[in-house]
Scaffold this motif. Structure first.
Motif, PDB file in Angstrom:
ATOM      1  N   ASN A  33       0.535  -1.193  -0.104  1.00  0.00           N
ATOM      2  CA  ASN A  33       0.016  -0.242   0.195  1.00  0.00           C
ATOM      3  C   ASN A  33       0.671   1.643   0.122  1.00  0.00           C
ATOM      4  N   TYR A  34       0.535   2.476  -0.593  1.00  0.00           N
ATOM      5  CA  TYR A  34       1.399   3.456  -0.366  1.00  0.00           C
ATOM      6  C   TYR A  34       0.297   4.942  -1.570  1.00  0.00           C
ATOM      7  N   LEU A  35       0.551   5.295  -0.314  1.00  0.00           N
ATOM      8  CA  LEU A  35       0.362   7.222  -1.155  1.00  0.00           C
ATOM      9  C   LEU A  35       1.235   7.857  -1.577  1.00  0.00           C
ATOM     10  N   PRO A  36       1.099   8.056  -3.449  1.00  0.00           N
ATOM     11  CA  PRO A  36       1.543   9.188  -4.411  1.00  0.00           C
ATOM     12  C   PRO A  36       0.846  10.297  -3.536  1.00  0.00           C
ATOM     13  N   VAL A  37       2.028  12.003  -3.721  1.00  0.00           N
ATOM     14  CA  VAL A  37       1.652  13.323  -2.720  1.00  0.00           C
ATOM     15  C   VAL A  37       2.658  13.887  -4.602  1.00  0.00           C
ATOM     16  N   CYS A  38       2.887  15.252  -3.909  1.00  0.00           N
ATOM     17  CA  CYS A  38       3.719  16.178  -4.357  1.00  0.00           C
ATOM     18  C   CYS A  38       3.324  17.050  -3.840  1.00  0.00           C
ATOM     19  N   PRO A  39       4.685  17.614  -3.239  1.00  0.00           N
ATOM     20  CA  PRO A  39       4.642  18.585  -2.099  1.00  0.00           C
ATOM     21  C   PRO A  39       4.462  19.831  -2.999  1.00  0.00           C
ATOM     22  N   GLY A  44      -0.405  24.333  -3.539  1.00  0.00           N
ATOM     23  CA  GLY A  44      -0.553  25.478  -4.480  1.00  0.00           C
ATOM     24  C   GLY A  44      -0.335  25.499  -5.691  1.00  0.00           C
ATOM     25  N   LEU A  45       1.316  25.455  -5.948  1.00  0.00           N
ATOM     26  CA  LEU A  45       1.651  25.386  -7.454  1.00  0.00           C
ATOM     27  C   LEU A  45       1.238  24.685  -8.457  1.00  0.00           C
ATOM     28  N   PRO A  46       1.735  25.145  -9.595  1.00  0.00           N
ATOM     29  CA  PRO A  46       0.249  24.441 -11.084  1.00  0.00           C
ATOM     30  C   PRO A  46       1.789  23.384 -11.108  1.00  0.00           C
ATOM     31  N   LEU A  82       6.433  25.480   2.272  1.00  0.00           N
ATOM     32  CA  LEU A  82       5.647  24.646   3.782  1.00  0.00           C
ATOM     33  C   LEU A  82       4.367  24.434   3.506  1.00  0.00           C
ATOM     34  N   GLN A  83       3.634  24.533   2.872  1.00  0.00           N
ATOM     35  CA  GLN A  83       2.230  24.450   2.979  1.00  0.00           C
ATOM     36  C   GLN A  83       2.548  23.321   2.387  1.00  0.00           C
TER      37      GLN A  83
END
Length: 141
Positions: A33-39, A44-46, A82-83
């Motif tokens: 099980n994995y959780l993909p993220v793009c910080p 909020g960046l495009p 930071l967000q």
């Protein structure tokens, strides 16, 4: 649960709209099980977006507000980074992440190497610094 930089599993979320697909990592993850993220997107960046570098330190220094993240248009995107780091940490906590596989050289996710004003340098990204500070095990890919 494993947290993974989304670009490493093929999502086109890098600054230039591409991915950094990693066959070896996907083979490892196939039965997990994995959780993909793009910080950066979480912050909020495009996509695509202007490439950014850390100025004045590394991710730990950005977390302490002693360094900034500036894109090639000379815009200060520190708040977004930071967000994104904060939201990534919230997701890691919520999903009970045990370890993280993050994209080296990224100003967000770099583990051992990160782009700074001076070029590719030793250090970690903004999200990596926050995750390390909170006890997460991280492997750079």
């Amino acid at each position: 649960m494993i947290l993974v930089s989304a670009c490493l599993i093929g999502l086109k979320c890098r600054y230039d709209g591409t991915n950094a697909f990693c066959n070896e990592l996907m083979d490892f993850l196939k039965d997990k099980n994995y959780l993909p993220v793009c910080p950066e997107q979480l912050g909020g960046l495009p996509t695509p977006r202007a490439p950014a570098v850390i100025v004045g330190g590394d991710g730990f220094d950005v977390q302490k507000l002693k360094a900034r993240v500036i894109n090639e248009a000379q815009e200060d995107v520190t708040f977004n980074f930071l967000q994104g780091a904060k939201k990534t940490l919230e997701l890691a906590d919520l999903f009970g992440v045990e370890r993280c596989y993050l994209k080296e050289r990224s100003p967000s996710c770099g583990v051992n190497w990160v782009y700074k004003k001076e070029g590719l340098s030793r250090g970690c990204g903004v999200t990596t610094a926050l995750l390390l500070k909170n006890g997460y095990a991280i492997i750079g890919v």
